[in-house]
Design a protein around this motif. Structure first.
Motif, PDB file in Angstrom:
ATOM      1  N   SER A   6       0.830  -1.203   0.000  1.00  0.00           N
ATOM      2  CA  SER A   6       0.000   0.000   0.000  1.00  0.00           C
ATOM      3  C   SER A   6       0.868   1.257   0.000  1.00  0.00           C
ATOM      4  CB  SER A   6      -0.935   0.004   1.214  1.00  0.00           C
ATOM      5  OG  SER A   6      -0.200   0.069   2.423  1.00  0.00           O
ATOM      6  N   ARG A   7       2.032   1.186   0.641  1.00  0.00           N
ATOM      7  CA  ARG A   7       2.957   2.320   0.652  1.00  0.00           C
ATOM      8  C   ARG A   7       3.479   2.615  -0.752  1.00  0.00           C
ATOM      9  NH1 ARG A   7       6.105   4.272   4.926  1.00  0.00           N
ATOM     10  NH2 ARG A   7       5.637   2.420   6.162  1.00  0.00           N
ATOM     11  N   HIS A   8       3.433   1.586  -1.601  1.00  0.00           N
ATOM     12  CA  HIS A   8       3.930   1.715  -2.974  1.00  0.00           C
ATOM     13  C   HIS A   8       2.778   1.809  -3.980  1.00  0.00           C
ATOM     14  CE1 HIS A   8       8.113   1.002  -1.775  1.00  0.00           C
ATOM     15  NE2 HIS A   8       7.588   0.173  -0.887  1.00  0.00           N
ATOM     16  N   ASP A  65      14.222  -6.483   8.236  1.00  0.00           N
ATOM     17  CA  ASP A  65      14.427  -5.147   8.797  1.00  0.00           C
ATOM     18  C   ASP A  65      15.029  -4.222   7.755  1.00  0.00           C
ATOM     19  OD1 ASP A  65      13.427  -5.961  11.233  1.00  0.00           O
ATOM     20  OD2 ASP A  65      15.397  -6.272  12.157  1.00  0.00           O
ATOM     21  N   LEU A  66      15.929  -4.758   6.935  1.00  0.00           N
ATOM     22  CA  LEU A  66      16.509  -3.945   5.867  1.00  0.00           C
ATOM     23  C   LEU A  66      15.437  -3.490   4.887  1.00  0.00           C
ATOM     24  CD1 LEU A  66      19.697  -6.095   5.081  1.00  0.00           C
ATOM     25  CD2 LEU A  66      19.661  -3.850   6.193  1.00  0.00           C
ATOM     26  N   ALA A 111      11.925   0.545   2.580  1.00  0.00           N
ATOM     27  CA  ALA A 111      10.597   0.817   2.047  1.00  0.00           C
ATOM     28  C   ALA A 111       9.928   1.992   2.725  1.00  0.00           C
ATOM     29  CB  ALA A 111       9.716  -0.431   2.174  1.00  0.00           C
ATOM     30  N   SER A 112      10.332   2.274   3.962  1.00  0.00           N
ATOM     31  CA  SER A 112       9.749   3.415   4.683  1.00  0.00           C
ATOM     32  C   SER A 112      10.341   4.739   4.242  1.00  0.00           C
ATOM     33  CB  SER A 112       9.954   3.235   6.195  1.00  0.00           C
ATOM     34  OG  SER A 112      11.324   3.320   6.526  1.00  0.00           O
ATOM     35  N   GLY A 113      11.320   4.667   3.329  1.00  0.00           N
ATOM     36  CA  GLY A 113      11.913   5.888   2.802  1.00  0.00           C
ATOM     37  C   GLY A 113      13.235   6.255   3.423  1.00  0.00           C
ATOM     38  N   ASN A 114      13.768   5.353   4.249  1.00  0.00           N
ATOM     39  CA  ASN A 114      15.033   5.657   4.901  1.00  0.00           C
ATOM     40  C   ASN A 114      16.244   5.363   4.013  1.00  0.00           C
ATOM     41  OD1 ASN A 114      13.734   6.450   7.221  1.00  0.00           O
ATOM     42  ND2 ASN A 114      13.771   4.412   8.121  1.00  0.00           N
TER      43      ASN A 114
END
Length: 506
Positions: A86-88, A491-492, A497-500
């Protein structure tokens, strides 16, 4: 230290190469890129996606999923939970009824999203359905984590692993007959177990069926708006954002074609590994790969329709997926015929009607119907007449709606996707031994005897479906073995994916 780069041709050096852009290959590439590595992906076809492509197969503006169509693991898989589609901007649309199982006489078993509503509809068998699936639904995340593991680690939740194992023992044996009184509930379970393309009354397909049945109530069986290709397109876009590169239209026949790299991930079947690695593999490992058994196959039949399918049983018009084979006994007979190398007169047919939730798959008022029938591996037979007959059996008048068909016999499936050996879309026979020990009986099923070369296809644990976890497991091992990176690969992915962005380059 030996490096995979010794197999390269000497062209531009990269950290990692991935061959194949299916969900597993792209998931592995994303893990590596999220760790800060320079990643190059090669795809033989002109478009990415492997089994998650969407094309106009019949008529203009009728969009058909080429292989996978319905995606519970797009919500449930640990990889996709970390990636977060959904973030994408991928919309997963939920049919009210994830799957239905029509029976003769205008009856049907209906698996609603709501477990209690499903149990109520099953009448006298409702309490038994609830007691079978309720604990799995309530604990769906540890259930999926167990099912999506590498089958080499101790379960994080032993209690859930035990609950699943006990239910598999029941449903994979003659004990399954004692649980239900009527026809609908046993048919529902036989239908969902049929996704394994193996006789339902066995442990491995029983496990597949129980996990999928539980997910129908826990997260649903969603359909991606616009087609399955939106999933891998989102993965490819993220990989590009992280600096990865994808080259399409380039078939890899030997490791010497690849640029020098410390890691090579191969999203290929065992036969593909034998073709690409050739004489470099030790004889014993090569023999193990050649002994790997392909599973039953699918003849794919896509149809363009003038209107919705006129199902006789109430509720079927609201289902995203339907299992068309009749009673549990008929399902067992049809799958046993395929396992014995015969065509069933009335085959198991899996049907998906995406237009129930995604009207954009066809022009206004029109529909697409996605189907496949189970057939023996390598079958050249066009079974579209049998498929149409099975739909017509439960939806009188269906034939009159057909505008066009597109058929891919099992023997031709490998032309579209080399991993579908003989039309096997499951990555290998779904037996308990071969699920646990695919592609060869080794402690590390992903690591090949060639330094830095890993296998990450559905022919490695956890096997079939669009979940990405074979790529995650393989890439995680590659990071530890080749780069000394011990961070959890999920975790990577979640951090990137969160933009970090990607982690610092090792």
């Amino acid at each position: 230290m030996n490096h995979a780069q010794s197999f390269g041709s000497g062209r531009g050096r990269v950290d990692a190469v991935v061959v194949g852009s299916g969900p597993n290959g792209l998931a592995g590439a994303l893990v590596l890129a999220a760790a800060g590595l320079e990643v190059q992906v090669y795809e033989a076809a002109d478009t990415i996606g492997g089994g998650t492509r969407t094309e106009q197969l019949t008529l203009p503006d009728f969009w058909h999923d080429v292989c996978s169509a319905v995606h519970p693991m797009a919500l449930a898989s640990p990889f996709f939970r970390a990636f977060d589609l959904s973030r994408h901007n991928v919309r997963l649309l939920q049919p009210e009824i994830p799957y239905a199982h029509p029976l003769d006489g205008g009856r049907a078993g209906l698996a609603w999203r709501d477990l209690d509503r499903t149990a109520h509809g099953l009448g006298a068998d409702g309490p038994a359905w609830r007691s079978l699936l309720g604990p799995l639904v309530a604990g769906w995340q540890p259930l999926v984590d167990t099912a999506m593991s590498d089958f080499r680690s101790l379960p994080r939740n032993p209690g859930m692993a035990l609950r699943l194992a006990l239910r598999i023992l029941e449903q994979g044996s003659a004990l399954s007959r004692a649980r239900f009184r009527n026809d609908e509930a046993p048919a529902l379970l036989a239908g969902v177990g049929g996704h394994a393309i193996a006789p339902p009354q066995a442990l491995a397909p029983a496990g597949v069926g129980l996990v999928l049945a539980a997910l129908a109530h826990a997260v649903g069986w969603p359909v991606p708006q616009g087609g399955s290709h939106t999933i891998t397109r989102a993965m490819a876009d993220e990989l590009t954002r992280l600096g990865g590169r994808i080259t399409t239209g380039q078939r890899i026949d030997t490791l010497a074609q690849l640029p020098p790299a410390r890691v090579v991930l191969l999203d290929v079947a065992p036969a593909g590994l034998l073709r690409i690695a050739g004489d470099l593999l030790p004889d014993r490992y090569s023999r193990q790969l050649r002994a790997f058994r392909p599973g039953g196959a699918a003849c794919k039949v896509d149809l363009a329709l003038a209107g919705p399918v006129p199902w006789a049983a109430a509720g079927c018009s609201r289902a995203g997926t339907l299992h068309l084979v009749g009673s549990r006994a008929e399902a067992l007979a049809a799958e046993q015929a395929v396992a014995a190398g015969r065509h069933a007169q009335r085959p198991y047919v899996l049907a998906v009607q995406p237009g129930v939730v995604d009207a954009g798959r066809a022009p206004a008022g029109r529909h697409v119907l996605w189907t496949y029938a189970h057939v023996p591996n390598g079958s050249p037979r066009d079974v579209s007449d049998q498929v149409i007959a099975q739909v017509e059996r439960f939806a009188p008048g269906f034939r009159d709606l057909i505008l066009a068909t597109h058929v891919v016999p099992a023997s031709e499936a490998q032309q579209h996707n080399p991993n579908y050996v003989g039309g096997d879309i499951s990555g290998g026979a779904t037996t308990l031994w071969q699920l646990m020990m695919r592609p060869a009986p080794r402690w590390d099923p992903y690591r090949t005897p060639l330094p830095g070369v890993y296998l990450c296809s559905a022919s490695t644990p956890p096997g079939q479906a669009v979940h990405g976890m074979s790529g995650v497991h393989a890439a995680g091992r590659a990071l530890r073995h080749r780069f000394g990176i011990h961070t959890d690969p999920l975790d990577l992915v979640a951090s990137a994916a969160s933009g970090n962005g990607a982690a610092a380059r090792p």
